[in-house]
Design a protein around this motif. Structure first.
Motif, PDB file in Angstrom:
ATOM      1  N   GLY A  42       0.818  -1.212   0.000  1.00 46.35           N
ATOM      2  CA  GLY A  42       0.000   0.000   0.000  1.00 46.35           C
ATOM      3  C   GLY A  42       0.849   1.258   0.000  1.00 46.35           C
ATOM      4  O   GLY A  42       0.537   2.237  -0.683  1.00 46.35           O
ATOM      5  N   TYR A  46      -4.839  -0.573   4.317  1.00 43.92           N
ATOM      6  CA  TYR A  46      -3.449  -0.635   3.860  1.00 43.92           C
ATOM      7  C   TYR A  46      -3.005   0.700   3.280  1.00 43.92           C
ATOM      8  O   TYR A  46      -1.941   0.781   2.698  1.00 43.92           O
ATOM      9  CB  TYR A  46      -3.297  -1.746   2.814  1.00 43.92           C
ATOM     10  CG  TYR A  46      -4.071  -2.992   3.130  1.00 43.92           C
ATOM     11  CD1 TYR A  46      -4.094  -3.506   4.428  1.00 43.92           C
ATOM     12  CD2 TYR A  46      -4.802  -3.662   2.164  1.00 43.92           C
ATOM     13  CE1 TYR A  46      -4.833  -4.649   4.729  1.00 43.92           C
ATOM     14  CE2 TYR A  46      -5.527  -4.805   2.454  1.00 43.92           C
ATOM     15  CZ  TYR A  46      -5.550  -5.281   3.746  1.00 43.92           C
ATOM     16  OH  TYR A  46      -6.285  -6.404   4.046  1.00 43.92           O
ATOM     17  N   ASN A  62      -3.859   2.046   0.737  1.00 38.82           N
ATOM     18  CA  ASN A  62      -3.729   1.863  -0.700  1.00 38.82           C
ATOM     19  C   ASN A  62      -4.757   2.773  -1.354  1.00 38.82           C
ATOM     20  O   ASN A  62      -5.960   2.571  -1.204  1.00 38.82           O
ATOM     21  CB  ASN A  62      -3.991   0.392  -1.038  1.00 38.82           C
ATOM     22  CG  ASN A  62      -3.970   0.107  -2.527  1.00 38.82           C
ATOM     23  OD1 ASN A  62      -4.223   0.984  -3.358  1.00 38.82           O
ATOM     24  ND2 ASN A  62      -3.675  -1.125  -2.870  1.00 38.82           N
TER      25      ASN A  62
END
Lengths: 375, 375, 375
Positions: free
Chosen positions: A89, A240, A242
């Motif tokens: 991420g 994460y 991300n």
């Protein structure tokens, strides 16, 4: 495609600044470039709980502190895949914000165990770049490393991604394809220091199978299937940090071919498949390596994910208490491979072999498994 | 139904192994059998936070460390229902993977408080089994216990489930119905050791009502309603590592009567109803026992859950500072019982009494409540 | 509207009690009234993880313990907005259960940092009340404070809400409008004690811009957009123990004008917009104050949220290492302001200025930013 998203003229009196970054393009990722990815992350037991609520992982090394201690660990570990996702991420803003596809992984190895409270920093080196013949994009290879607050490497891997060029008109001349190993070398498999299986208690995992019981060529259908919701995969990817648009921005994606909708972060599919794989692989302790991996097809909210494992190889690690298994973890959507016809690779009308359209993951990985105790 | 899901023939060269378990069937659960359930679980403050985000429980013993300490506890406790769900979830692979319905609960008692960081192990004993006249299924009774890492019992309960037979053709001959108490004996109610209400501060709960204020026959409508989403109940069940297909596998369920869709884990309905019940029961400290409980009807994503409590009984515990209330917690879906007509039990066309189709939970339970302080 | 939700007649033999509270009405919130809000909350690292999974905040002070320590903090802080939401959530049962709208915020200042494990208590004072000419509702102003377990103030703010009257027939005579400052006084901005930026490492945030680089009049589009799901905003509001019906009760809301559906908690929109703002404001350390804020329009599940920041003012704090920026954070739904036409304020057919219907948040706030290091 980001390069088409130039900022429009603004109302008079407002100066639009370029302080927000659109991410790197293919041309920016020159071979040899080193990137220290931003926002190192302290992974907490809170993260572990959210991860569990999104995956239902039952491997006990990550959810049973007493079991972990009985094997010589300080406490329960952070799930190997949660570590991967956090490391991954953190690379997204630098590597794959403008990526069109995650093409593959290789030579992923786990190092020091990660405990709740550890802070993980990600760094990457660009190790390859090849412009596509179209001129609009190229493939970038990076070696990414995660290290903890003491500087110990917790994981390292190669991935390659299809990235948009900033300027499709100007050829980059990049043509540098790195060599990646077909599998992680046995000498690179790291058995956690201090591991002691003398007190391994099979009742904790509920499994009956030891390393010796798994035969190459054997297929284990993990039986159950799990339907993934939009909120779930978004929460996973957010956990994460991300930020890839493909997972979140329904407004932009509705006009964007080929899917016109949000795509589930491929790593979430790995998490779900790995959690399903507990049924039949109960004694598996942790992941040692990924030899290779491909997100064979996209997954969308509403899809139901099933998984099977093929036993590829038994690997002796020169110890009496534990050894390694090389497995192929395959995830399939919307078809139960245990009870319904399901191809893996098919040949299309042009004679080209590709994955069956239901196959969403092909992960070749290596795990640590207790050997059958003597006497 | 699992027994119809035999694994199909596989591609040549692939040997399908039987290492993944389809779970126990009715015939496997012989009276007297002891089961140590797999994957003990360390319950963390992360789990508590996810639980809270899925239920909005406000009972302060579980979210206010200072309040808990002021009453003699080490810190905030893990929510009583989260403990139940974790203990229950661990029994699913052994008891109810092939269950068609959770028929009831009895004699559930809480013991030692659970703190974040404690590791809970579940074990069960089969205490009853009776084959149904159809021959395709039977009812299994189990006594399940949860213990912490020091071996202290944290809870114990009986439940009975309708389980598929492996072989509908061969009668099992099982016909053993255990006696379960109609209510938990007062002598089995465990007041947490060291509880000291001398510093109990009503402003912490915001409530105005003490044990003496609740009158048998009184009904408290808890006013609000909460709509449950697919992602929410799945996350709840996953948090408890409850892998029952009925909650997750939309692909398999779409062809499966009678619902053709995912059913919300009944325990999540208990959690939601109990969280709603805070409004009117603010001073309640913790659950001491469940006398009996029934998931009266299924709940599905999109349903809105309401709750009321009937005061059944005031129970003196022989102490000046606290006593017990026996309550009936009723959850209803898609109808607000405080403002709309809502029956509880109805008589159907065949003259049989059953729950109204909106009623989803009937839980007879006992809670610990501060007594009105003297002068 | 709650006052229309009187409890209906109940089956014979059941006495419906009034123990559950319908919340305060306009008439109850008399100027000068002090309220200690119920259920103080221990904020844990579990809460931080759930918050992160719902927002993807990347500001490192809240997710990187090593970074926080390098600046003189004990460990990572609880996100400033999570603190706000918890303090706010605890006020809902007393202040806004019967609120029709959150009209605005003013003079919000942060004090002592909050660490995981701290327990926060909320209290409010009613500082203003004015009945609307319709007689059915009124505006209530409250000053709310959050304090930790040591009694340190962690935040304080004024908000005003439109609240239903209990009795529309009887005029309250309330007509008391408090003076709120247009902006938080510079002398009220609290720089965390012990802050030491000598070890501030830009690579941790990944940003390139210091306080000196931001120019009043500059607009930063934060580029990405995030689609919010029903489960996500419900989990967010529940995490904060915010029980307002508007976010949860689809059954009641389907008949309730003007939206006939659940509305996303406005605070969740702030969280999402602030998380998006990281791209372009990476070095920002924490929020010092909100000068004013308005939920300009409602947001619903399925909406995609975008954000921009306008730099309003640079504020010198008399130190060499850090200073303050006053920013306007604007959130927009279902339109990407970086690439599509987007008005902020528009004039309607009646010549009245209002927010464009896509604008959902207008937050004027002040943040702490490192100054460019010398030499």
């Amino acid at each position: 495609m980001p390069r088409e998203r130039e900022q429009r003229d603004q109302p008079s009196g407002v100066r639009v600044s370029g302080k927000a970054t659109p991410g790197n393009y293919f041309e920016d990722l020159v071979v040899g470039r080193e990137l220290i990815h931003a926002t190192p992350r302290t992974i907490t037991e809170g993260d572990a709980a959210v991860y569990l609520s999104l995956t239902s992982s039952r491997y006990p090394l990550f959810c049973d502190a007493e079991f972990a201690r009985s094997l010589g660990f300080e406490r329960e570990l952070v799930n190997d895949l949660l570590v991967f996702h956090v490391v991954f991420g953190n690379t997204v803003p630098d590597i794959s914000l403008n990526a069109l596809a995650n093409l593959g992984y290789a030579d992923l190895r786990y190092g020091a165990p990660v405990y709740p409270g550890d802070t993980i920093t990600s760094t990457s080196t660009v190790i390859g770049a090849r412009e596509a013949s179209s001129g609009t994009q190229g493939i970038t290879w990076v070696r990414t490393r995660g290290t903890n607050q003491r500087g110990d490497e917790v994981m390292s891997y190669v991935r390659w991604v299809l990235v948009n060029k900033r300027d499709p008109e100007s050829p980059s001349g990049f043509d540098d394809v790195p060599v990646t190993p077909e599998r992680v070398a046995v000498s690179d498999l790291v058995v956690p220091e201090g591991l002691d299986l003398s007190r391994f208690e099979p009742a904790v995992t509920g499994g009956r199978w030891w390393w010796e019981d798994y035969e190459p060529g054997e297929r284990i259908h993990h039986i159950e299937g799990v339907t993934v919701e939009e909120a779930e995969h978004q929460m996973a990817a957010r956990l994460y940090q991300n930020t890839a648009r493909a997972h979140f921005n329904a407004h932009a994606l509705k006009d964007q071919p080929p899917f016109h909708r949000r795509v589930i972060y491929g790593g979430h599919v790995i998490s779900v498949a790995r959690a399903l794989s507990f049924n039949g692989l109960e004694h598996v302790l942790r992941i040692l390596a990924w030899n290779g991996g491909t997100h064979a097809n996209p997954t969308f909210a509403g899809d139901t994910i099933f998984a099977w494992s093929d036993v590829l190889e038994r690997i002796d690690l020169g110890r009496d208490d534990a050894a390694a298994l090389r497995l192929r973890l395959v995830a399939v959507k919307n078809n139960d491979p245990a009870t319904e016809e399901q191809a893996f690779r098919v040949t299309d009308d042009n004679g080209r072999e590709r994955y069956d359209s239901n196959v969403v993951l092909d992960l070749d990985y290596t795990v640590l498994v207790p050997r059958r105790p003597r006497g």
